[in-house]
Write an enzyme that holds these catalytic residues in place. Structure first.
Site, PDB file in Angstrom:
ATOM      1  N   GLY A 104       0.784  -1.234   0.000  1.00 36.32           N
ATOM      2  CA  GLY A 104       0.000   0.000   0.000  1.00 36.32           C
ATOM      3  C   GLY A 104       0.810   1.275   0.000  1.00 36.32           C
ATOM      4  O   GLY A 104       0.345   2.297   0.508  1.00 36.32           O
ATOM      5  N   ASN A 132       1.398   3.029  -2.632  1.00 39.08           N
ATOM      6  CA  ASN A 132       0.638   3.955  -3.485  1.00 39.08           C
ATOM      7  C   ASN A 132      -0.578   4.513  -2.746  1.00 39.08           C
ATOM      8  O   ASN A 132      -0.916   5.688  -2.894  1.00 39.08           O
ATOM      9  CB  ASN A 132       0.213   3.267  -4.781  1.00 39.08           C
ATOM     10  CG  ASN A 132       1.330   3.258  -5.798  1.00 39.08           C
ATOM     11  OD1 ASN A 132       1.653   4.285  -6.389  1.00 39.08           O
ATOM     12  ND2 ASN A 132       1.957   2.099  -5.980  1.00 39.08           N
ATOM     13  N   ARG A 170     -14.436 -16.249  -9.882  1.00 37.84           N
ATOM     14  CA  ARG A 170     -14.192 -14.824 -10.087  1.00 37.84           C
ATOM     15  C   ARG A 170     -15.476 -13.988 -10.085  1.00 37.84           C
ATOM     16  O   ARG A 170     -15.531 -12.913  -9.517  1.00 37.84           O
ATOM     17  CB  ARG A 170     -13.445 -14.647 -11.419  1.00 37.84           C
ATOM     18  CG  ARG A 170     -12.749 -13.324 -11.569  1.00 37.84           C
ATOM     19  CD  ARG A 170     -12.001 -13.227 -12.874  1.00 37.84           C
ATOM     20  NE  ARG A 170     -10.956 -14.219 -13.053  1.00 37.84           N
ATOM     21  CZ  ARG A 170      -9.792 -14.231 -12.411  1.00 37.84           C
ATOM     22  NH1 ARG A 170      -9.524 -13.291 -11.532  1.00 37.84           N
ATOM     23  NH2 ARG A 170      -8.905 -15.159 -12.648  1.00 37.84           N
ATOM     24  N   MET A 227      -3.889  -7.265  -6.855  1.00 39.88           N
ATOM     25  CA  MET A 227      -3.335  -8.285  -7.731  1.00 39.88           C
ATOM     26  C   MET A 227      -4.351  -9.376  -8.069  1.00 39.88           C
ATOM     27  O   MET A 227      -4.107 -10.566  -7.887  1.00 39.88           O
ATOM     28  CB  MET A 227      -2.062  -8.873  -7.102  1.00 39.88           C
ATOM     29  CG  MET A 227      -1.013  -7.813  -6.780  1.00 39.88           C
ATOM     30  SD  MET A 227      -0.632  -6.696  -8.147  1.00 39.88           S
ATOM     31  CE  MET A 227       0.855  -7.469  -8.751  1.00 39.88           C
ATOM     32  N   ILE A 283      -7.178 -10.432 -11.257  1.00 43.15           N
ATOM     33  CA  ILE A 283      -7.716 -10.110 -12.569  1.00 43.15           C
ATOM     34  C   ILE A 283      -9.213  -9.900 -12.395  1.00 43.15           C
ATOM     35  O   ILE A 283      -9.890 -10.702 -11.740  1.00 43.15           O
ATOM     36  CB  ILE A 283      -7.412 -11.241 -13.579  1.00 43.15           C
ATOM     37  CG1 ILE A 283      -5.897 -11.292 -13.807  1.00 43.15           C
ATOM     38  CG2 ILE A 283      -8.160 -11.029 -14.883  1.00 43.15           C
ATOM     39  CD1 ILE A 283      -5.429 -12.467 -14.631  1.00 43.15           C
ATOM     40  N   LEU A 284      -9.708  -8.804 -12.940  1.00 42.30           N
ATOM     41  CA  LEU A 284     -11.116  -8.455 -12.727  1.00 42.30           C
ATOM     42  C   LEU A 284     -11.966  -8.932 -13.908  1.00 42.30           C
ATOM     43  O   LEU A 284     -11.515  -8.898 -15.055  1.00 42.30           O
ATOM     44  CB  LEU A 284     -11.243  -6.944 -12.551  1.00 42.30           C
ATOM     45  CG  LEU A 284     -10.556  -6.432 -11.278  1.00 42.30           C
ATOM     46  CD1 LEU A 284     -10.294  -4.936 -11.351  1.00 42.30           C
ATOM     47  CD2 LEU A 284     -11.381  -6.793 -10.044  1.00 42.30           C
ATOM     48  N   ASN A 298      -5.930   2.302 -12.797  1.00 47.38           N
ATOM     49  CA  ASN A 298      -4.924   1.334 -12.335  1.00 47.38           C
ATOM     50  C   ASN A 298      -3.543   1.950 -12.530  1.00 47.38           C
ATOM     51  O   ASN A 298      -3.353   2.805 -13.397  1.00 47.38           O
ATOM     52  CB  ASN A 298      -5.021   0.044 -13.165  1.00 47.38           C
ATOM     53  CG  ASN A 298      -4.044  -1.018 -12.696  1.00 47.38           C
ATOM     54  OD1 ASN A 298      -3.871  -1.227 -11.488  1.00 47.38           O
ATOM     55  ND2 ASN A 298      -3.392  -1.698 -13.623  1.00 47.38           N
ATOM     56  N   HIS A 342       0.519   0.665 -13.155  1.00 44.40           N
ATOM     57  CA  HIS A 342       1.296  -0.518 -13.527  1.00 44.40           C
ATOM     58  C   HIS A 342       2.763  -0.122 -13.657  1.00 44.40           C
ATOM     59  O   HIS A 342       3.067   0.927 -14.229  1.00 44.40           O
ATOM     60  CB  HIS A 342       0.763  -1.088 -14.839  1.00 44.40           C
ATOM     61  CG  HIS A 342       1.454  -2.349 -15.241  1.00 44.40           C
ATOM     62  ND1 HIS A 342       1.223  -3.555 -14.615  1.00 44.40           N
ATOM     63  CD2 HIS A 342       2.410  -2.582 -16.171  1.00 44.40           C
ATOM     64  CE1 HIS A 342       1.995  -4.474 -15.149  1.00 44.40           C
ATOM     65  NE2 HIS A 342       2.728  -3.910 -16.102  1.00 44.40           N
ATOM     66  N   SER A 398       2.884   3.596 -15.435  1.00 43.77           N
ATOM     67  CA  SER A 398       1.745   4.134 -16.183  1.00 43.77           C
ATOM     68  C   SER A 398       0.478   4.113 -15.340  1.00 43.77           C
ATOM     69  O   SER A 398       0.208   3.122 -14.657  1.00 43.77           O
ATOM     70  CB  SER A 398       1.453   3.258 -17.415  1.00 43.77           C
ATOM     71  OG  SER A 398       2.606   2.990 -18.160  1.00 43.77           O
ATOM     72  N   LEU A 413      -6.122  -7.081 -19.706  1.00 46.56           N
ATOM     73  CA  LEU A 413      -5.237  -7.016 -18.531  1.00 46.56           C
ATOM     74  C   LEU A 413      -4.153  -5.957 -18.747  1.00 46.56           C
ATOM     75  O   LEU A 413      -3.450  -5.988 -19.767  1.00 46.56           O
ATOM     76  CB  LEU A 413      -4.580  -8.386 -18.297  1.00 46.56           C
ATOM     77  CG  LEU A 413      -3.497  -8.412 -17.211  1.00 46.56           C
ATOM     78  CD1 LEU A 413      -4.101  -8.253 -15.828  1.00 46.56           C
ATOM     79  CD2 LEU A 413      -2.670  -9.686 -17.286  1.00 46.56           C
ATOM     80  N   ASP A 414      -4.015  -5.059 -17.776  1.00 46.93           N
ATOM     81  CA  ASP A 414      -3.046  -3.968 -17.856  1.00 46.93           C
ATOM     82  C   ASP A 414      -3.178  -3.180 -19.167  1.00 46.93           C
ATOM     83  O   ASP A 414      -2.199  -2.660 -19.694  1.00 46.93           O
ATOM     84  CB  ASP A 414      -1.612  -4.482 -17.672  1.00 46.93           C
ATOM     85  CG  ASP A 414      -1.396  -5.022 -16.255  1.00 46.93           C
ATOM     86  OD1 ASP A 414      -1.996  -4.468 -15.315  1.00 46.93           O
ATOM     87  OD2 ASP A 414      -0.638  -5.996 -16.103  1.00 46.93           O
ATOM     88  N   GLU A 450       5.777   6.297  -9.185  1.00 49.15           N
ATOM     89  CA  GLU A 450       4.373   5.914  -9.004  1.00 49.15           C
ATOM     90  C   GLU A 450       3.700   6.838  -7.997  1.00 49.15           C
ATOM     91  O   GLU A 450       2.553   7.257  -8.169  1.00 49.15           O
ATOM     92  CB  GLU A 450       4.276   4.462  -8.511  1.00 49.15           C
ATOM     93  CG  GLU A 450       4.686   3.443  -9.546  1.00 49.15           C
ATOM     94  CD  GLU A 450       4.373   2.015  -9.116  1.00 49.15           C
ATOM     95  OE1 GLU A 450       3.521   1.797  -8.251  1.00 49.15           O
ATOM     96  OE2 GLU A 450       5.003   1.098  -9.672  1.00 49.15           O
TER      97      GLU A 450
HETATM   98  C1  GAR Z   1       3.024  -1.189  -7.559  1.00 46.53           C
HETATM   99  O1  GAR Z   1       4.343  -1.210  -8.061  1.00 46.53           O
HETATM  100  C2  GAR Z   1       2.027  -1.263  -8.709  1.00 46.53           C
HETATM  101  O2  GAR Z   1       2.481  -0.601  -9.854  1.00 46.53           O
HETATM  102  C3  GAR Z   1       1.937  -2.754  -8.925  1.00 46.53           C
HETATM  103  O3  GAR Z   1       1.916  -3.278  -7.633  1.00 46.53           O
HETATM  104  C4  GAR Z   1       2.727  -2.462  -6.781  1.00 46.53           C
HETATM  105  C5  GAR Z   1       1.971  -2.187  -5.494  1.00 46.53           C
HETATM  106  O4  GAR Z   1       2.784  -1.503  -4.573  1.00 46.53           O
HETATM  107  N1  GAR Z   1       0.768  -3.100  -9.673  1.00 46.53           N
HETATM  108  C6  GAR Z   1       0.747  -4.030 -10.638  1.00 46.53           C
HETATM  109  O5  GAR Z   1       1.708  -4.697 -10.935  1.00 46.53           O
HETATM  110  C7  GAR Z   1      -0.594  -4.182 -11.349  1.00 46.53           C
HETATM  111  N2  GAR Z   1      -0.473  -4.981 -12.527  1.00 46.53           N
HETATM  112  P1  GAR Z   1       2.155  -0.829  -3.284  1.00 46.53           P
HETATM  113  O6  GAR Z   1       1.280  -1.879  -2.611  1.00 46.53           O
HETATM  114  O7  GAR Z   1       3.340  -0.477  -2.441  1.00 46.53           O
HETATM  115  O8  GAR Z   1       1.356   0.364  -3.719  1.00 46.53           O
END
Ligand code: GAR
Length: 216
Positions: free
Chosen positions: A15, A17, A68, A93, A95-96, A110, A112, A139, A147-148, A177
């Site tokens: 978390g 981000n 799902r 993490m 897939i929706l 999202n 990535h 991004s 996906l992504d 990010e």
């Molecule tokens: C981040 O690097 C994000 O870009 C990635 O998970 C990490 C979460 O970090 N997301 C993906 O790979 C999605 N396909 P965080 O929990 O420290 O925010």
């Protein structure tokens, strides 16, 4: 004052981000509030971060659902009960399903860790090094069923150094990010960012296919 944009954040892990978003919104100059943080894992450290900030947390363990569609239906119910104007995937993490993505069309973002459309999926830092690329980054995009995939909003671009490792790249990408996700959420909350028929638009103008580019 106009009503703030209600944001629900979905996480699976650390978390960082989420923390960057909470810090940015906490300054008081972003017309948004995080109404809840949802995780599919009870041990996600991001949940503790949310609790410390006094934000409601919800755990929905995907393993407790038969497939799902059932999990995504429960997720939709939990999100909608909190009146989300914007749903932010921050290291979520899972897939929706197509149904989930369609339900939140135009209000699902999202982040990535790659310069999409390059390196969708996992292990992006390793793959950038293996491919001998000169640049890497991250991004933010509106989510579509791919996906992504989905229209790009903003990318941060950093140079790859000769002595970089997956860990050093991950660390520098993370710093970026934490800048571009709060920026994209701010644009959305301010009503400047929207998903138009041809892609993402900022201030009524179409963004380039790679989104707004921030180079270092
Ligand atoms: C981040 O690097 C994000 O870009 C990635 O998970 C990490 C979460 O970090 N997301 C993906 O790979 C999605 N396909 P965080 O929990 O420290 O925010």
């Amino acid at each position: 004052m106009a009503t703030p944009c209600n944001v629900v954040v979905l996480i699976s892990g650390g978390g960082s981000n989420l923390q960057a978003l909470m810090d940015s919104i906490g300054t008081g100059d972003v017309p948004a509030r995080i109404t809840a943080v949802l995780s599919n894992r009870a041990d996600a450290y991001g949940l503790r971060r949310a609790e410390q900030a006094g934000i409601e947390t919800v755990v929905l363990d995907h393993k407790a659902y038969e497939g799902r569609e059932a999990f995504d239906a429960a997720l939709i119910q939990a999100i909608d009960a909190r009146g989300a104007d914007l749903v932010v995937l921050a290291g979520f993490m899972r897939i929706l399903s197509a149904g989930f993505v369609r339900h939140y069309e135009g209000r699902l973002l999202n982040i990535h860790p790659s310069l999409l459309p390059k390196h969708k999926g996992l292990h992006t830092h390793q793959r950038v090094l293996e491919a001998g690329e000169a640049e890497h980054g991250c991004s933010v995009h509106f989510v579509t069923e791919e996906l992504d995939g989905g229209p790009l909003v903003v990318q941060a671009v950093i140079p790859v150094r000769p002595d970089d490792t997956p860990e050093s790249l991950a660390q520098r990408v993370h710093v970026q990010e934490h800048l571009i996700y709060p920026l994209a959420v701010r644009w959305f909350a301010e009503g400047r960012l929207r998903l138009g028929v041809a892609g993402a638009e900022l201030d009524g103008e179409p963004l380039p296919a790679s989104g707004r580019s921030i180079r270092h």
